[in-house]
Design a protein around this motif. Structure first.
Motif, PDB file in Angstrom:
ATOM      1  N   MET A   1       0.815  -1.213   0.000  1.00  0.00           N
ATOM      2  CA  MET A   1       0.000   0.000   0.000  1.00  0.00           C
ATOM      3  C   MET A   1       0.853   1.270   0.000  1.00  0.00           C
ATOM      4  O   MET A   1       0.373   2.339  -0.351  1.00  0.00           O
ATOM      5  CB  MET A   1      -0.964  -0.005   1.187  1.00  0.00           C
ATOM      6  CG  MET A   1      -1.994  -1.105   1.093  1.00  0.00           C
ATOM      7  SD  MET A   1      -2.872  -1.041  -0.482  1.00  0.00           S
ATOM      8  CE  MET A   1      -3.851  -2.504  -0.368  1.00  0.00           C
ATOM      9  N   GLY A   2       2.123   1.149   0.327  1.00  0.00           N
ATOM     10  CA  GLY A   2       3.026   2.301   0.285  1.00  0.00           C
ATOM     11  C   GLY A   2       3.668   2.510  -1.072  1.00  0.00           C
ATOM     12  O   GLY A   2       4.361   3.505  -1.296  1.00  0.00           O
ATOM     13  N   ASP A   3       3.458   1.599  -2.008  1.00  0.00           N
ATOM     14  CA  ASP A   3       4.040   1.691  -3.344  1.00  0.00           C
ATOM     15  C   ASP A   3       2.924   1.972  -4.346  1.00  0.00           C
ATOM     16  O   ASP A   3       1.970   1.196  -4.456  1.00  0.00           O
ATOM     17  CB  ASP A   3       4.749   0.377  -3.687  1.00  0.00           C
ATOM     18  CG  ASP A   3       5.395   0.415  -5.054  1.00  0.00           C
ATOM     19  OD1 ASP A   3       4.674   0.209  -6.047  1.00  0.00           O
ATOM     20  OD2 ASP A   3       6.614   0.640  -5.113  1.00  0.00           O
ATOM     21  N   ASP A   4       3.035   3.071  -5.077  1.00  0.00           N
ATOM     22  CA  ASP A   4       1.956   3.485  -5.982  1.00  0.00           C
ATOM     23  C   ASP A   4       1.608   2.429  -7.029  1.00  0.00           C
ATOM     24  O   ASP A   4       0.436   2.160  -7.277  1.00  0.00           O
ATOM     25  CB  ASP A   4       2.317   4.793  -6.685  1.00  0.00           C
ATOM     26  CG  ASP A   4       2.387   5.979  -5.739  1.00  0.00           C
ATOM     27  OD1 ASP A   4       1.762   5.908  -4.662  1.00  0.00           O
ATOM     28  OD2 ASP A   4       3.067   6.968  -6.073  1.00  0.00           O
ATOM     29  N   GLU A   5       2.619   1.818  -7.656  1.00  0.00           N
ATOM     30  CA  GLU A   5       2.358   0.838  -8.705  1.00  0.00           C
ATOM     31  C   GLU A   5       1.719  -0.435  -8.149  1.00  0.00           C
ATOM     32  O   GLU A   5       0.785  -0.976  -8.739  1.00  0.00           O
ATOM     33  CB  GLU A   5       3.647   0.491  -9.438  1.00  0.00           C
ATOM     34  CG  GLU A   5       4.144   1.615 -10.326  1.00  0.00           C
ATOM     35  CD  GLU A   5       5.405   1.220 -11.066  1.00  0.00           C
ATOM     36  OE1 GLU A   5       5.431   0.107 -11.637  1.00  0.00           O
ATOM     37  OE2 GLU A   5       6.355   2.010 -11.072  1.00  0.00           O
TER      38      GLU A   5
ATOM     39  N   ARG B   1      -0.006  -0.727  -5.334  1.00  0.00           N
ATOM     40  CA  ARG B   1      -1.348  -0.396  -4.859  1.00  0.00           C
ATOM     41  C   ARG B   1      -2.320  -0.325  -6.035  1.00  0.00           C
ATOM     42  O   ARG B   1      -3.445  -0.820  -5.967  1.00  0.00           O
ATOM     43  CB  ARG B   1      -1.323   0.919  -4.079  1.00  0.00           C
ATOM     44  CG  ARG B   1      -2.660   1.254  -3.431  1.00  0.00           C
ATOM     45  CD  ARG B   1      -2.601   2.503  -2.572  1.00  0.00           C
ATOM     46  NE  ARG B   1      -2.146   3.650  -3.319  1.00  0.00           N
ATOM     47  CZ  ARG B   1      -0.999   4.318  -3.082  1.00  0.00           C
ATOM     48  NH1 ARG B   1      -0.195   3.938  -2.128  1.00  0.00           N
ATOM     49  NH2 ARG B   1      -0.668   5.353  -3.805  1.00  0.00           N
ATOM     50  N   GLU B   2      -1.877   0.261  -7.155  1.00  0.00           N
ATOM     51  CA  GLU B   2      -2.724   0.339  -8.343  1.00  0.00           C
ATOM     52  C   GLU B   2      -3.013  -1.058  -8.897  1.00  0.00           C
ATOM     53  O   GLU B   2      -4.119  -1.337  -9.343  1.00  0.00           O
ATOM     54  CB  GLU B   2      -2.048   1.198  -9.422  1.00  0.00           C
ATOM     55  CG  GLU B   2      -2.833   1.306 -10.715  1.00  0.00           C
ATOM     56  CD  GLU B   2      -4.200   1.933 -10.572  1.00  0.00           C
ATOM     57  OE1 GLU B   2      -5.092   1.584 -11.370  1.00  0.00           O
ATOM     58  OE2 GLU B   2      -4.401   2.760  -9.659  1.00  0.00           O
TER      59      GLU B   2
ATOM     60  N   HIS C   1      -5.676  -2.550  -6.846  1.00  0.00           N
ATOM     61  CA  HIS C   1      -6.945  -1.893  -7.193  1.00  0.00           C
ATOM     62  C   HIS C   1      -7.496  -2.460  -8.506  1.00  0.00           C
ATOM     63  O   HIS C   1      -8.692  -2.764  -8.610  1.00  0.00           O
ATOM     64  CB  HIS C   1      -6.725  -0.383  -7.300  1.00  0.00           C
ATOM     65  CG  HIS C   1      -7.945   0.379  -7.664  1.00  0.00           C
ATOM     66  ND1 HIS C   1      -9.034   0.493  -6.814  1.00  0.00           N
ATOM     67  CD2 HIS C   1      -8.281   1.061  -8.787  1.00  0.00           C
ATOM     68  CE1 HIS C   1      -9.962   1.217  -7.409  1.00  0.00           C
ATOM     69  NE2 HIS C   1      -9.534   1.563  -8.599  1.00  0.00           N
TER      70      HIS C   1
END
Length: 71
Positions: free
Chosen positions: A39-43, A45-46, A49
Protein backbone atom coordinates in the motif's frame (compact mmCIF):
# COMPACT_ATOMS: atom_id res chain seq x y z
CA UNK A 1 -22.78 -12.30 29.28
CA UNK A 2 -22.74 -12.49 25.48
CA UNK A 3 -19.70 -13.20 23.41
CA UNK A 4 -19.52 -11.01 20.36
CA UNK A 5 -17.40 -12.22 17.48
CA UNK A 6 -15.26 -9.85 15.50
CA UNK A 7 -15.86 -9.77 11.76
CA UNK A 8 -13.13 -11.48 9.77
CA UNK A 9 -10.73 -8.95 8.29
CA UNK A 10 -10.24 -9.18 4.55
CA UNK A 11 -6.79 -9.21 3.02
CA UNK A 12 -6.13 -6.08 0.97
CA UNK A 13 -3.47 -7.92 -1.02
CA UNK A 14 -5.77 -10.79 -2.00
CA UNK A 15 -9.11 -9.06 -2.64
CA UNK A 16 -12.10 -11.12 -1.61
CA UNK A 17 -10.12 -13.40 0.69
CA UNK A 18 -9.88 -13.25 4.47
CA UNK A 19 -6.73 -12.27 6.32
CA UNK A 20 -5.07 -15.57 7.20
CA UNK A 21 -2.41 -14.04 9.46
CA UNK A 22 0.23 -15.41 7.10
CA UNK A 23 3.08 -13.53 8.77
CA UNK A 24 4.52 -14.08 12.23
CA UNK A 25 3.45 -11.62 14.96
CA UNK A 26 0.62 -10.12 12.87
CA UNK A 27 -2.86 -9.58 14.28
CA UNK A 28 -4.47 -8.54 10.99
CA UNK A 29 -4.05 -6.27 7.95
CA UNK A 30 -3.56 -3.25 10.19
CA UNK A 31 -0.08 -4.38 11.27
CA UNK A 32 0.94 -6.60 8.35
CA UNK A 33 4.31 -5.71 6.86
CA UNK A 34 3.34 -6.95 3.41
CA UNK A 35 0.20 -4.79 3.38
CA UNK A 36 2.30 -1.81 4.52
CA UNK A 37 4.82 -2.35 1.72
CA UNK A 38 2.25 -2.86 -1.04
CA UNK A 39 0.00 0.00 0.00
CA UNK A 40 3.03 2.30 0.28
CA UNK A 41 4.04 1.69 -3.34
CA UNK A 42 1.96 3.48 -5.98
CA UNK A 43 2.36 0.84 -8.71
CA UNK A 44 1.65 -2.13 -6.44
CA UNK A 45 -1.35 -0.40 -4.86
CA UNK A 46 -2.72 0.34 -8.34
CA UNK A 47 -2.24 -3.33 -9.28
CA UNK A 48 -4.27 -4.43 -6.25
CA UNK A 49 -6.94 -1.89 -7.19
CA UNK A 50 -7.08 -3.22 -10.79
CA UNK A 51 -7.34 -6.78 -9.52
CA UNK A 52 -10.24 -5.80 -7.28
CA UNK A 53 -12.04 -4.06 -10.18
CA UNK A 54 -11.43 -6.99 -12.54
CA UNK A 55 -12.83 -9.38 -9.96
CA UNK A 56 -15.93 -7.21 -9.44
CA UNK A 57 -16.53 -6.98 -13.19
CA UNK A 58 -16.06 -10.74 -13.57
CA UNK A 59 -18.67 -11.42 -10.89
CA UNK A 60 -21.13 -9.25 -12.80
CA UNK A 61 -20.40 -11.07 -16.06
CA UNK A 62 -18.73 -8.06 -17.64
CA UNK A 63 -15.29 -9.61 -18.12
CA UNK A 64 -12.09 -7.74 -17.49
CA UNK A 65 -12.51 -5.26 -20.32
CA UNK A 66 -8.99 -6.04 -21.53
CA UNK A 67 -8.19 -7.06 -25.07
CA UNK A 68 -5.71 -9.67 -26.12
CA UNK A 69 -2.38 -8.52 -27.59
CA UNK A 70 -3.33 -10.06 -30.95
CA UNK A 71 -6.54 -8.10 -31.41
Amino acid sequence: MSTATRPAASCPIRPGEPCTLCQVDVTGPQDCGLVWLVMGDDELREGVHRTRLDRQLGQRGGGSGRTSPTS
